[in-house]
Design a protein around this motif. Structure first.
Motif, PDB file in Angstrom:
ATOM      1  N   ASN A   6      55.916  50.186   2.777  1.00 16.85           N
ATOM      2  CA  ASN A   6      56.634  49.357   1.811  1.00 16.85           C
ATOM      3  C   ASN A   6      56.251  47.912   2.106  1.00 16.85           C
ATOM      4  O   ASN A   6      55.433  47.661   2.989  1.00 16.85           O
ATOM      5  CB  ASN A   6      58.147  49.606   1.848  1.00 16.85           C
ATOM      6  N   ASP A  14      59.970  58.006   9.066  1.00 21.27           N
ATOM      7  CA  ASP A  14      60.494  58.314   7.743  1.00 21.27           C
ATOM      8  C   ASP A  14      61.027  59.742   7.748  1.00 21.27           C
ATOM      9  O   ASP A  14      60.305  60.675   8.097  1.00 21.27           O
ATOM     10  CB  ASP A  14      59.407  58.165   6.687  1.00 21.27           C
ATOM     11  N   LEU A  69      66.713  58.853  -3.032  1.00 23.61           N
ATOM     12  CA  LEU A  69      65.289  58.591  -3.228  1.00 23.61           C
ATOM     13  C   LEU A  69      64.783  59.414  -4.406  1.00 23.61           C
ATOM     14  O   LEU A  69      65.171  60.565  -4.575  1.00 23.61           O
ATOM     15  CB  LEU A  69      64.513  58.981  -1.970  1.00 23.61           C
ATOM     16  N   GLY A  97      68.231  52.910  -6.150  1.00 19.91           N
ATOM     17  CA  GLY A  97      67.771  53.470  -4.882  1.00 19.91           C
ATOM     18  C   GLY A  97      66.263  53.339  -4.721  1.00 19.91           C
ATOM     19  O   GLY A  97      65.580  52.673  -5.491  1.00 19.91           O
ATOM     20  N   GLU A  98      65.742  54.022  -3.726  1.00 16.06           N
ATOM     21  CA  GLU A  98      64.322  53.956  -3.418  1.00 16.06           C
ATOM     22  C   GLU A  98      63.512  54.812  -4.383  1.00 16.06           C
ATOM     23  O   GLU A  98      63.846  55.962  -4.640  1.00 16.06           O
ATOM     24  CB  GLU A  98      64.082  54.447  -1.988  1.00 16.06           C
ATOM     25  N   ARG A 100      59.656  56.169  -4.652  1.00 12.43           N
ATOM     26  CA  ARG A 100      58.457  56.319  -3.820  1.00 12.43           C
ATOM     27  C   ARG A 100      57.321  56.949  -4.613  1.00 12.43           C
ATOM     28  O   ARG A 100      57.499  57.962  -5.277  1.00 12.43           O
ATOM     29  CB  ARG A 100      58.781  57.194  -2.613  1.00 12.43           C
ATOM     30  N   ASP A 119      58.985  51.145  -4.792  1.00 13.15           N
ATOM     31  CA  ASP A 119      59.133  50.264  -3.643  1.00 13.15           C
ATOM     32  C   ASP A 119      58.666  50.855  -2.323  1.00 13.15           C
ATOM     33  O   ASP A 119      58.662  50.179  -1.312  1.00 13.15           O
ATOM     34  CB  ASP A 119      60.564  49.729  -3.508  1.00 13.15           C
ATOM     35  N   SER A 120      58.249  52.132  -2.303  1.00 15.27           N
ATOM     36  CA  SER A 120      57.615  52.688  -1.114  1.00 15.27           C
ATOM     37  C   SER A 120      56.511  53.646  -1.550  1.00 15.27           C
ATOM     38  O   SER A 120      56.509  54.136  -2.677  1.00 15.27           O
ATOM     39  CB  SER A 120      58.628  53.382  -0.201  1.00 15.27           C
TER      40      SER A 120
END
Length: 163
Positions: A6, A14, A69, A97-98, A100, A119-120
């Motif tokens: 990120n 992770d 996520l 939230g995240e 990916r 964002d990741s």
């Protein structure tokens, strides 16, 4: 070898695992389920969901509060449907939230993925890993479209049109 990156750098520990018939999340890991499997678990929270290109991300509406996520799949560099999925999650569904990117994550596409709300990144491409380790993310000078993450550059054009 896949590493999670990120904007703060590479993540060491992770916990997220994309579950398949062969791979299940262990006791110290968190599950990323397919869309149908996630929707079948109506009472669990803190899960992750994998959105494949043909999935309808709008099916998550009403369930976003249960998600930690959302992984959007890029199975090939020329399949950009996950850009739309990420943008819909952020701009229309309001997911905070995240998000990916998983799959074929290439260095040239990362700035565009960031603008769409990703964002990741689960990165396995050798060139992308090397450039990210060197903090050499390619730049984009001007933006003509509004996105989930507007440009910080005052000289860009993202203000011209509103979604």
């Amino acid at each position: 070898m896949t590493k999670i990156w990120n904007e703060s750098g590479f993540l060491a520990d992770d916990p997220w695992i994309i579950e398949t018939e062969e791979v299940q999340a262990g006791s110290n890991e968190k599950a990323i389920l397919g869309l149908d499997a996630f929707l079948a678990k109506t009472d669990e929270t803190g899960l992750g969901v994998l959105i494949n290109p043909a999935d309808d991300v709008r099916r998550l509406e009403g369930h976003l509060d249960r998600l930690a996520l959302v992984a959007v799949a890029f199975p090939a560099f020329n399949d950009g449907r996950a850009f739309s999925h990420a943008s819909l999650l952020r701009a229309r569904l309001g997911f905070a939230g995240e998000v990916r990117a998983v799959g074929d994550v290439l260095i040239d596409q990362i700035p565009l993925m960031l603008r769409c709300g990703v964002d990741s990144f689960a990165v396995s491409n050798a060139t992308a890993l090397k450039r990210l380790a060197e903090n050499r993310l390619p730049g984009i000078d001007n933006h003509y479209q509004p996105t989930a993450r507007p440009s910080q550059d005052v000289g860009s054009y993202s203000w011209r049109r509103r979604a």
